[in-house]
Write a protein that holds these residues in place. Sequence first.
Motif, mmCIF file in Angstrom:
data_model
loop_
_atom_site.group_PDB
_atom_site.id
_atom_site.type_symbol
_atom_site.label_atom_id
_atom_site.label_comp_id
_atom_site.label_asym_id
_atom_site.label_seq_id
_atom_site.Cartn_x
_atom_site.Cartn_y
_atom_site.Cartn_z
ATOM 1 N N VAL A 436 0.838 -1.207 0.000
ATOM 2 C CA VAL A 436 0.000 0.000 0.000
ATOM 3 C C VAL A 436 0.867 1.249 0.000
ATOM 4 O O VAL A 436 0.603 2.204 -0.742
ATOM 5 C CB VAL A 436 -0.945 -0.006 1.219
ATOM 6 N N ARG A 437 1.915 1.236 0.808
ATOM 7 C CA ARG A 437 2.803 2.395 0.864
ATOM 8 C C ARG A 437 3.459 2.633 -0.493
ATOM 9 O O ARG A 437 3.573 3.774 -0.966
ATOM 10 C CB ARG A 437 3.854 2.168 1.952
ATOM 11 N N ARG A 438 3.879 1.563 -1.153
ATOM 12 C CA ARG A 438 4.536 1.691 -2.448
ATOM 13 C C ARG A 438 3.549 2.181 -3.510
ATOM 14 O O ARG A 438 3.882 3.007 -4.372
ATOM 15 C CB ARG A 438 5.122 0.340 -2.872
ATOM 16 N N TYR A 439 2.317 1.685 -3.444
ATOM 17 C CA TYR A 439 1.322 2.075 -4.441
ATOM 18 C C TYR A 439 1.065 3.573 -4.408
ATOM 19 O O TYR A 439 0.963 4.227 -5.455
ATOM 20 C CB TYR A 439 0.014 1.307 -4.195
ATOM 21 N N PHE A 440 0.948 4.142 -3.215
ATOM 22 C CA PHE A 440 0.610 5.565 -3.092
ATOM 23 C C PHE A 440 1.832 6.478 -3.058
ATOM 24 O O PHE A 440 1.668 7.699 -2.991
ATOM 25 C CB PHE A 440 -0.233 5.797 -1.839
ATOM 26 N N ALA A 441 3.015 5.919 -3.103
ATOM 27 C CA ALA A 441 4.219 6.748 -3.052
ATOM 28 C C ALA A 441 4.347 7.585 -4.327
ATOM 29 O O ALA A 441 4.051 7.119 -5.438
ATOM 30 C CB ALA A 441 5.454 5.868 -2.887
ATOM 31 N N VAL A 442 4.775 8.820 -4.140
ATOM 32 C CA VAL A 442 4.994 9.708 -5.284
ATOM 33 C C VAL A 442 6.117 9.142 -6.152
ATOM 34 O O VAL A 442 7.169 8.749 -5.663
ATOM 35 C CB VAL A 442 5.347 11.131 -4.803
ATOM 36 N N GLY A 443 5.880 9.073 -7.442
ATOM 37 C CA GLY A 443 6.914 8.603 -8.351
ATOM 38 C C GLY A 443 6.882 7.123 -8.637
ATOM 39 O O GLY A 443 7.690 6.640 -9.446
ATOM 40 N N THR A 444 5.980 6.363 -7.997
ATOM 41 C CA THR A 444 5.887 4.934 -8.291
ATOM 42 C C THR A 444 5.420 4.740 -9.729
ATOM 43 O O THR A 444 4.438 5.361 -10.180
ATOM 44 C CB THR A 444 4.903 4.238 -7.327
ATOM 45 N N ALA A 445 6.123 3.902 -10.471
ATOM 46 C CA ALA A 445 5.808 3.678 -11.879
ATOM 47 C C ALA A 445 4.443 3.028 -12.036
ATOM 48 O O ALA A 445 4.002 2.244 -11.189
ATOM 49 C CB ALA A 445 6.878 2.804 -12.519
ATOM 50 N N GLY A 446 3.776 3.347 -13.146
ATOM 51 C CA GLY A 446 2.469 2.764 -13.421
ATOM 52 C C GLY A 446 2.509 1.257 -13.497
ATOM 53 O O GLY A 446 1.571 0.571 -13.067
ATOM 54 N N SER A 447 3.594 0.718 -14.029
ATOM 55 C CA SER A 447 3.705 -0.740 -14.139
ATOM 56 C C SER A 447 3.770 -1.398 -12.761
ATOM 57 O O SER A 447 3.217 -2.482 -12.555
ATOM 58 C CB SER A 447 4.950 -1.108 -14.949
ATOM 59 N N VAL A 448 4.436 -0.723 -11.813
ATOM 60 C CA VAL A 448 4.513 -1.257 -10.450
ATOM 61 C C VAL A 448 3.139 -1.235 -9.806
ATOM 62 O O VAL A 448 2.715 -2.203 -9.148
ATOM 63 C CB VAL A 448 5.525 -0.444 -9.609
ATOM 64 N N ARG A 449 2.420 -0.153 -9.977
ATOM 65 C CA ARG A 449 1.070 -0.069 -9.415
ATOM 66 C C ARG A 449 0.162 -1.138 -10.007
ATOM 67 O O ARG A 449 -0.620 -1.777 -9.292
ATOM 68 C CB ARG A 449 0.493 1.329 -9.656
ATOM 69 N N ARG A 450 0.261 -1.349 -11.310
ATOM 70 C CA ARG A 450 -0.585 -2.367 -11.930
ATOM 71 C C ARG A 450 -0.220 -3.754 -11.428
ATOM 72 O O ARG A 450 -1.097 -4.613 -11.264
ATOM 73 C CB ARG A 450 -0.472 -2.273 -13.458
ATOM 74 N N GLY A 451 1.038 -3.971 -11.150
ATOM 75 C CA GLY A 451 1.464 -5.259 -10.597
ATOM 76 C C GLY A 451 0.882 -5.500 -9.212
ATOM 77 O O GLY A 451 0.453 -6.610 -8.878
ATOM 78 N N ILE A 452 0.850 -4.456 -8.388
ATOM 79 C CA ILE A 452 0.259 -4.576 -7.047
ATOM 80 C C ILE A 452 -1.236 -4.847 -7.151
ATOM 81 O O ILE A 452 -1.786 -5.681 -6.421
ATOM 82 C CB ILE A 452 0.534 -3.292 -6.230
ATOM 83 N N VAL A 453 -1.891 -4.146 -8.080
ATOM 84 C CA VAL A 453 -3.327 -4.347 -8.283
ATOM 85 C C VAL A 453 -3.616 -5.795 -8.656
ATOM 86 O O VAL A 453 -4.551 -6.420 -8.133
ATOM 87 C CB VAL A 453 -3.842 -3.376 -9.364
ATOM 88 N N ARG A 454 -2.828 -6.359 -9.560
ATOM 89 C CA ARG A 454 -3.033 -7.754 -9.969
ATOM 90 C C ARG A 454 -2.747 -8.720 -8.826
ATOM 91 O O ARG A 454 -3.476 -9.700 -8.635
ATOM 92 C CB ARG A 454 -2.128 -8.082 -11.162
ATOM 93 N N ALA A 455 -1.703 -8.437 -8.047
ATOM 94 C CA ALA A 455 -1.306 -9.353 -6.976
ATOM 95 C C ALA A 455 -2.391 -9.498 -5.916
ATOM 96 O O ALA A 455 -2.563 -10.592 -5.342
ATOM 97 C CB ALA A 455 -0.009 -8.865 -6.343
#
Length: 491
Positions: A436-455
């Motif tokens: 959750v912290r990584r998802y909302f962190a400023v500058g987190t890449a879209g691909s990383v966020r999508r990976g968290i969403v899928r996981a």
Amino acid sequence: MRVALRAAPGAAGALVVVLLLLVIVRLPWAGDLGMHAATIERLRHSLTNPGNPLVDADTPSPYYSPWMLLLGCLARVTGSSVFVVLRIGALAGLGVLVTGVWRYVRTLSGHRAAPALAVLSLVLLWGTAQFSWSGFLGLNSLALTVSYPSVFALGLAFHFWAWLAGAVRGREAGWGVWLGLGALWAVILLCHQFTGVVASLGAFATVVALAQWRAGRVVWVRLGGGVVVGLVVLWVWPYYDFFALFGAGAELESVHRGLYRDLAARYWLVLVGVVALVLRWRWDRRDPLVILFLLGVVVFAVGGVSGHYSWGRVLPAALIPAQLAAALAMVEVRGSRGSRVAWAWVVGGALVLGAWTQAGTLGYVVGRGVLPGVVAAKYRAPWVGYHWITPWVRYGDVVMTRTLPARQIPAYGAYTVAPGYPDFFLPDEGRRVAAVRRYFAVGTAGSVRRGIVRAYGVRWVVDRGGGLVGGGGLRVVARGPGGQVLYAVVR
């Protein structure tokens, strides 16, 4: 005039109870209400395998207590919403608490005004700084937590002490009474573990104060049988391993550190009761209120010194006997009539000051706008809630959000990625919080966020502002209070 004075404690106590009944109608949302609503929601859907109440994981939870199980069955049978069921639970919990106080005080005093004075002292005799926490009976705290299992458990604790006092005093109490006491002790511990510790200390104080050490062999044998029954009930409870909680202290210390702050401002009016306890100790060195107070103070102090801040939850074990002693002293203080009148004025003045401190509680009944300015300034608005997402978010959907919303959204049937509260039984809690912290962190890449969403199978995101849209994969669905936004995850 004299008749009116005699009726005053009962009338004031009745007004407090009526105020709390009106609070239940509105059910202000703060603190752990979302957790308890989510627990009932999971039990409504599955009594045998409800899973984690907050996240989509098959883990046990200490929130699945006998009381929550009963409310979950009620929700399942009636089809009522969890908030209606919580109101019913609040009514029952308040009833158990008031009758429990009444019964227990009757074991300490036969004066007709003693129970009503005890109720007033328990809710008003605190300090001049408002403090709210489950298991603490200040009026404002009780208004916010009246639907919590802690209120029901504390009410059971008073009944438990009263029943135990009668059993210890009366040798005619048979095995059924003692085994029933053991089962009740276990139920209190399962319903709210911290209140269970308070109940256990009170039981120990009652036995030490009242048991006849030489002539009570039968009592001791039956007491041992009751303890065994209680331990067996704790051991066989199927929803979580009660004894595993003894290893959960490190998870809870930071949450409870605040219990050791501002002690003087929060509790200084209780010093009136401490003086009353000193007087009781001079009259009876084995007074149960004195023993319970000392036990509570010692455990609380050791917790503060050792850094075990969760031990601070035992503080009601020190506050309750002092508050009850102050109430009883108003009707039973020894000495001249002048000294009794003086004591009544002192305690009465403290109760009035405590009532003024907590006058903002009226705002949970009539609304802040109706209150006079000086009273409205004491009012603290409850949380708004997340009913505004329910037209889209369905039961079992996973929502990505931060800590505060994560404490409320599961009440409506959804899950969150990380729990809003520490969860000793959730093995991947740290990984979820980091995600959750990584998802909302400023500058987190879209691909990383999508990976968290899928996981984590995320279908929705709730956050403030509109900055997440630029990261891709999200669509604005609705806007809520405080600039919050509900996003749908675009697959």
